[in-house]
Design an enzyme around this catalytic site. Structure first.
Site, PDB file in Angstrom:
ATOM      1  N   GLY A  76       0.813  -1.227   0.000  1.00 23.58           N
ATOM      2  CA  GLY A  76       0.000   0.000   0.000  1.00 23.58           C
ATOM      3  C   GLY A  76       0.841   1.268   0.000  1.00 23.58           C
TER       4      GLY A  76
ATOM      5  N   ARG B 248       4.015   5.684   2.090  1.00 23.46           N
ATOM      6  CA  ARG B 248       4.493   7.060   2.263  1.00 23.46           C
ATOM      7  C   ARG B 248       4.087   7.918   1.070  1.00 23.46           C
ATOM      8  NH1 ARG B 248      10.896   7.037   1.141  1.00 23.46           N
ATOM      9  NH2 ARG B 248      10.975   5.247  -0.252  1.00 23.46           N
TER      10      ARG B 248
ATOM     11  N   LYS C  94       5.042  12.122  -2.161  1.00 20.90           N
ATOM     12  CA  LYS C  94       5.816  10.971  -1.681  1.00 20.90           C
ATOM     13  C   LYS C  94       6.719  11.454  -0.555  1.00 20.90           C
ATOM     14  CE  LYS C  94       8.908   7.286  -3.264  1.00 20.90           C
ATOM     15  NZ  LYS C  94       9.475   6.633  -4.455  1.00 20.90           N
TER      16      LYS C  94
ATOM     17  N   ASP D  66       8.456   5.056   8.606  1.00 20.85           N
ATOM     18  CA  ASP D  66       8.059   6.384   9.069  1.00 20.85           C
ATOM     19  C   ASP D  66       7.229   7.202   8.081  1.00 20.85           C
ATOM     20  OD1 ASP D  66       9.991   6.882   7.214  1.00 20.85           O
ATOM     21  OD2 ASP D  66      11.478   7.655   8.622  1.00 20.85           O
TER      22      ASP D  66
ATOM     23  N   ARG E 106       4.483  13.733  -7.264  1.00 16.54           N
ATOM     24  CA  ARG E 106       4.478  12.987  -8.522  1.00 16.54           C
ATOM     25  C   ARG E 106       3.148  13.208  -9.233  1.00 16.54           C
ATOM     26  NH1 ARG E 106       6.685   7.051  -6.842  1.00 16.54           N
ATOM     27  NH2 ARG E 106       4.773   6.836  -5.608  1.00 16.54           N
TER      28      ARG E 106
ATOM     29  N   ASP F 228       4.362  -4.598  -7.144  1.00 16.97           N
ATOM     30  CA  ASP F 228       3.777  -3.354  -6.631  1.00 16.97           C
ATOM     31  C   ASP F 228       4.434  -2.137  -7.267  1.00 16.97           C
ATOM     32  OD1 ASP F 228       5.884  -4.585  -4.913  1.00 16.97           O
ATOM     33  OD2 ASP F 228       5.917  -2.606  -4.010  1.00 16.97           O
TER      34      ASP F 228
ATOM     35  N   ASP G 276       8.052   4.514  -9.418  1.00 20.10           N
ATOM     36  CA  ASP G 276       8.820   4.232  -8.195  1.00 20.10           C
ATOM     37  C   ASP G 276      10.323   4.197  -8.451  1.00 20.10           C
ATOM     38  OD1 ASP G 276       6.610   4.269  -6.660  1.00 20.10           O
ATOM     39  OD2 ASP G 276       6.927   2.312  -5.741  1.00 20.10           O
TER      40      ASP G 276
HETATM   41  P1  AMP Z   1       9.326   0.310  -2.395  1.00 14.56           P
HETATM   42  O1  AMP Z   1      10.348  -0.741  -2.160  1.00 14.56           O
HETATM   43  O2  AMP Z   1       9.807   1.718  -2.265  1.00 14.56           O
HETATM   44  O3  AMP Z   1       8.541   0.082  -3.643  1.00 14.56           O
HETATM   45  O4  AMP Z   1       8.283   0.180  -1.186  1.00 14.56           O
HETATM   46  C1  AMP Z   1       7.604  -0.997  -0.856  1.00 14.56           C
HETATM   47  C2  AMP Z   1       6.530  -0.667   0.127  1.00 14.56           C
HETATM   48  O5  AMP Z   1       7.107  -0.086   1.293  1.00 14.56           O
HETATM   49  C3  AMP Z   1       5.475   0.305  -0.331  1.00 14.56           C
HETATM   50  O6  AMP Z   1       4.266  -0.074   0.234  1.00 14.56           O
HETATM   51  C4  AMP Z   1       5.951   1.618   0.219  1.00 14.56           C
HETATM   52  O7  AMP Z   1       4.907   2.528   0.396  1.00 14.56           O
HETATM   53  C5  AMP Z   1       6.531   1.181   1.554  1.00 14.56           C
HETATM   54  N1  AMP Z   1       7.553   2.090   2.047  1.00 14.56           N
HETATM   55  C6  AMP Z   1       8.789   2.303   1.544  1.00 14.56           C
HETATM   56  N2  AMP Z   1       9.455   3.210   2.283  1.00 14.56           N
HETATM   57  C7  AMP Z   1       8.626   3.603   3.266  1.00 14.56           C
HETATM   58  C8  AMP Z   1       8.721   4.514   4.353  1.00 14.56           C
HETATM   59  N3  AMP Z   1       9.811   5.232   4.595  1.00 14.56           N
HETATM   60  N4  AMP Z   1       7.645   4.644   5.178  1.00 14.56           N
HETATM   61  C9  AMP Z   1       6.534   3.930   4.977  1.00 14.56           C
HETATM   62  N5  AMP Z   1       6.391   3.045   3.986  1.00 14.56           N
HETATM   63  C10 AMP Z   1       7.410   2.882   3.138  1.00 14.56           C
HETATM   64 MG    MG Z   2       7.097   0.897  -4.480  1.00 13.77          MG
END
Ligand code: AMP
Ligand code: MG
Length: 520
Positions: free
Chosen positions: A104, A107, A127, A139, A197, A274, A284
């Site tokens: 989901g 952030r 973001k 966080d 974004r 995702d 992303d």
């Molecule tokens: P990503 O690897 O950036 O595609 O992120 C995978 C998942 O982790 C997604 O659901 C992001 O929203 C969540 N996510 C990544 N970094 C953070 C963060 N600093 N705080 C909260 N959720 C995060």
């Molecule tokens: Mg992602």
């Protein structure tokens, strides 16, 4: 041109899909809903780092609006303008081949969907603006380093002609964020930042997967029907037939995106389901990288160092695998695995193969793809360390009409002296001889055609790192310079020629230049 208050919002996603009824904002599993309403976190000292004039224009916003104090407040999440209804969406995903359950918008917070003066739908998404029910143990924040990378690369990709989400703005929050860049116990405080974004929609494969794995087929159908009506309206009224047509289009768009990545030497780094857009947009920007020396097996992502699942050469196969997961997700709606499989073959595999062959021929200025020529070129490029971008660009400068071909322009592309060796030189000349036989255009036409698909400037990994280093010291001019230069990546722009040169030796093993992680 409009003021921020004159933006016209039509928030279809939240008006047509079910909302999370639980008002508790703590991190948890969200069932029977596509999104949760959530407010961005307020910050103390927003400071605009940069904005994209082209994206501002798409939104009908003039420069003076983007440079106003209010703009920084709105696009850091401190202030809402009329029509904004912030929400975070629910999705799941396969991470590195394993089903990871609910992920989901952890952030990311959508502010709403703008309809611009051209009647285009543009979703605005912050973001790094704080926690949502999907933040899991994190966080909800983002740091300047990763935000600069996301901002610059979105815009660079767009100007390269690669389908991508866009970036409107980058704003510092004035707060610090604790990060352990390589997950090795070396935490440090970094500057927090928020990127806004922009895309027609941010719907990912994982948005559909989550409902199917929870066996919530009613919600799955609702989201698929919504997506078809909103993002694929030309397909008409949803039906089993429409679902299959929709899947064909997603396959096709994904194939086209991957062909572009292979053309420009872009490695996404985290092609989890995702991180796959239903619109075939690059989405992303995390530990992505650009091929410098051409290495089929390269990935910049240290988190993937052991298995190299997402290496450059594997991207087309991974996209297929991801599409197969999407097919599984929509299976309950079509109940016909053969039809889905046939579509995957026809609309992904075949589209990719045809697109790839055409693209490789274009990179060489040829009318026809030649299997042996391309396969020998792949070997040649990996025989000695060769900069991919420079090689193709300089190949256009080699005079192919001579019997004794002068390869001097190519010398700019080599990272080591091994290219002077007899073996490599024989291999190179044999390849050039073969290439010369296949050229049917005159030299000027060949060069013009090649330069239209082979960029002179890409966002080399060390270039963004230099811009980040300066930005961390409060100097944003390098970001501005890169944004400017990457606007015309196929042009010579002699005043910027140093940005088209090889990666300097110091950057070869430097963190942030050749090694990145998911920490952002
Ligand atoms: P990503 O690897 O950036 O595609 O992120 C995978 C998942 O982790 C997604 O659901 C992001 O929203 C969540 N996510 C990544 N970094 C953070 C963060 N600093 N705080 C909260 N959720 C995060
Ligand atoms: Mg992602």
């Amino acid at each position: 041109m409009k003021t921020l208050h004159e933006l016209h919002f039509d928030n279809r996603f939240i008006n047509h899909l079910p909302e999370d009824t639980n008002k508790d904002k703590t991190c948890r599993q969200v069932f029977n809903a596509c999104y949760s309403s959530v407010l961005p976190q307020k910050v103390s000292r927003p400071q605009l780092v940069c904005y994209s004039p082209e994206v501002a224009q798409l939104l009908d916003l003039a420069a003076h609006v983007c440079e106003s104090e209010e703009f920084a407040h709105v696009f850091v999440g401190n202030q809402l303008v009329n029509g904004m209804q912030p929400y975070a969406t629910c999705y799941g995903g396969h991470q590195f081949g394993q089903w990871a359950g609910q992920l989901g918008d952890g952030r990311a917070i959508n502010l709403g969907e703008v309809i611009n003066s051209e009647k285009q739908r543009l979703t605005l998404q912050l973001k790094g603006s704080g926690k949502t029910p999907y933040s899991r143990t994190s966080d909800g924040l983002a740091v300047l380093r990763s935000s600069v990378r996301e901002f610059l690369c979105s815009e660079a990709m767009h100007h390269l002609g690669v389908p991508t989400t866009r970036a409107l703005s980058l704003v510092l929050t004035g707060e610090s964020v604790l990060r352990d860049m390589f997950y090795d116990g070396n935490q440090r405080y970094e500057a927090g930042a928020v990127v806004c974004r922009v895309a027609q929609s941010f719907t990912r494969f994982g948005h559909f997967q989550i409902h199917t794995t929870r066996n919530d087929i009613t919600l799955l159908k609702q989201l698929v029907d919504y997506t078809i009506q909103t993002d694929f309206p030309h397909l008409g009224k949803p039906s089993v037939e429409t679902y299959l047509q929709w899947f064909s289009e997603v396959c096709q768009k994904t194939a086209e995106m991957i062909v572009h990545w292979q053309r420009v030497g872009f490695v996404h780094g985290v092609m989890n389901t995702d991180n796959m857009s239903i619109l075939g947009l690059t989405i992303d920007y995390g530990p992505y990288g650009w091929l410098e020396d051409f290495n089929y097996h390269w990935t910049p992502n240290t988190t993937d160092a052991d298995h190299r699942r997402y290496h450059f050469g594997n991207q087309p196969r991974v996209a297929f695998w991801n599409l197969a997961q999407l097919a599984n997700a929509i299976f309950p709606l079509v109940q016909d695995s053969k039809a889905l499989q046939d579509i995957l073959e026809k609309h992904y595999t075949n589209t990719f193969q045809r697109g790839y062959e055409k693209m490789m021929a274009q990179k060489l200025g040829l009318e026809q793809f030649d299997d042996a020529l391309i396969s020998d070129l792949m070997t040649l490029l990996q025989t000695v360390e060769t900069d991919m971008t420079i090689f193709y660009r300089q190949l256009a400068n080699v005079d192919m009409t001579q019997t004794d071909i002068d390869t001097k322009p190519l010398t700019h592309a080599y990272y080591d002296k091994a290219y002077q060796g007899e073996n490599y030189q024989n291999q190179l000349h044999a390849w050039l001889k073969h290439y010369a036989c296949l050229i049917v255009t005159d030299e000027l036409e060949r060069k013009t055609k090649m330069n239209a698909v082979n960029p002179n400037y890409v966002l080399r990994n060390y270039l963004s790192q230099q811009a980040i280093d300066a930005a961390e010291e409060g100097d944003f001019s390098e970001i501005e310079r890169l944004l400017n230069l990457l606007r015309k990546p196929y042009d010579e722009q002699p005043e910027f020629s140093k940005y088209a040169q090889k990666r300097p030796e110091w950057a070869k093993m430097k963190a942030g230049c050749s090694m990145l992680s998911c920490s952002s």
